[in-house]
Design a protein around this motif. Structure first.
Motif, mmCIF file in Angstrom:
data_model
loop_
_atom_site.group_PDB
_atom_site.id
_atom_site.type_symbol
_atom_site.label_atom_id
_atom_site.label_comp_id
_atom_site.label_asym_id
_atom_site.label_seq_id
_atom_site.Cartn_x
_atom_site.Cartn_y
_atom_site.Cartn_z
ATOM 1 N N TYR A 192 10.515 -5.027 6.015
ATOM 2 C CA TYR A 192 9.663 -4.226 6.882
ATOM 3 C C TYR A 192 10.513 -3.092 7.432
ATOM 4 O O TYR A 192 11.658 -3.306 7.823
ATOM 5 N N GLU A 242 7.905 3.162 10.611
ATOM 6 C CA GLU A 242 7.043 4.149 9.952
ATOM 7 C C GLU A 242 7.834 5.361 9.467
ATOM 8 O O GLU A 242 7.619 5.833 8.343
ATOM 9 N N TRP A 281 3.564 2.573 0.384
ATOM 10 C CA TRP A 281 3.862 1.792 1.587
ATOM 11 C C TRP A 281 2.577 1.496 2.337
ATOM 12 O O TRP A 281 1.653 2.314 2.351
ATOM 13 N N ASP A 307 1.025 -0.146 6.155
ATOM 14 C CA ASP A 307 1.305 -0.498 7.541
ATOM 15 C C ASP A 307 0.883 -1.942 7.791
ATOM 16 O O ASP A 307 -0.272 -2.310 7.590
ATOM 17 N N GLY A 344 1.218 -3.357 10.808
ATOM 18 C CA GLY A 344 1.088 -3.483 12.249
ATOM 19 C C GLY A 344 2.427 -3.592 12.948
ATOM 20 O O GLY A 344 3.368 -2.876 12.628
ATOM 21 N N GLY A 349 5.780 -3.655 11.064
ATOM 22 C CA GLY A 349 6.264 -2.432 10.440
ATOM 23 C C GLY A 349 5.581 -2.156 9.120
ATOM 24 O O GLY A 349 4.515 -2.698 8.825
ATOM 25 N N TRP A 350 6.194 -1.318 8.344
ATOM 26 C CA TRP A 350 5.664 -0.885 7.050
ATOM 27 C C TRP A 350 6.417 -1.615 5.946
ATOM 28 O O TRP A 350 7.603 -1.908 6.074
ATOM 29 N N ARG A 351 5.717 -1.870 4.834
ATOM 30 C CA ARG A 351 6.341 -2.563 3.720
ATOM 31 C C ARG A 351 5.935 -1.886 2.411
ATOM 32 O O ARG A 351 4.795 -1.460 2.242
#
Length: 174
Positions: free
Chosen positions: A134, A137, A150, A152, A154, A157-159
């Motif tokens: 993760y 942003e 990618w 979001d 929540g 984080g972003w993955r």
């Protein structure tokens, strides 16, 4: 009558709470899991293990990117095979050790599984399988600008996401 079970280990189950997949984190998680599996095997149950590898593949993709100027990067399927082999090797060692401690030594094997997919599978147009860590942003958007996908997730984080087409055939099933 011998019973047989299939146990699926998620790739995230082999990581630290922050999603990192350091070798010691993975080894510890698999060693703990194999204690329970060894109890089943020692009791006469045939066990087939399968596992995910999203975080591990994601970390290997990062290594590819960081070392691209020194070593040619490999494709996603190679990353999948490499992580399958590493996880399989670690599972085999942990399970054999757990069985030996119970006085039930037994050979354990790992199979790197190849699948056949349809090149026209719509999953190639809609990457959705999370891989790797993760990230905040800002860092995810920098990588997205380089052509990566990618999502979001929540507060975590972003993955990064990659295609996950439906298998048409498991080539190693026989």
């Amino acid at each position: 009558m011998v019973s047989r079970v299939v146990i699926a280990l998620g790739g995230n189950a082999m990581t630290a709470p922050d999603g990192s997949a350091r070798p010691d984190d993975q080894r510890s998680a698999l060693t703990a899991a194999m204690e329970h599996v060894a109890d089943l095997v020692a009791g006469g149950t045939e066990v087939v293990l399968t596992h995910g590898n999203g975080p591990q593949v994601g970390n290997l993709l990062v290594k590819n990117e960081l070392a691209a100027d020194v070593v040619p990067p490999v494709t996603l399927d190679w990353c999948g095979a490499q992580t399958q082999a590493t996880i399989g090797f670690t599972i085999a060692n942990a399970l054999e050790s757990a069985l030996a401690r119970r006085g039930r030594p037994r050979a354990v094997s790992a199979v790197v599984t190849r699948t056949l997919v349809d090149a026209a599978d719509p999953a190639f147009d809609r990457p959705a399988k999370p891989v790797g860590r993760y990230l905040p942003e800002e860092e995810a958007m920098r990588l997205a600008a380089l052509g990566q996908d990618w999502i979001d997730f929540g507060a975590r984080g972003w993955r990064r996401v990659v295609p996950s087409p439906q298998p048409r055939e498991i080539l190693d099933a026989p």
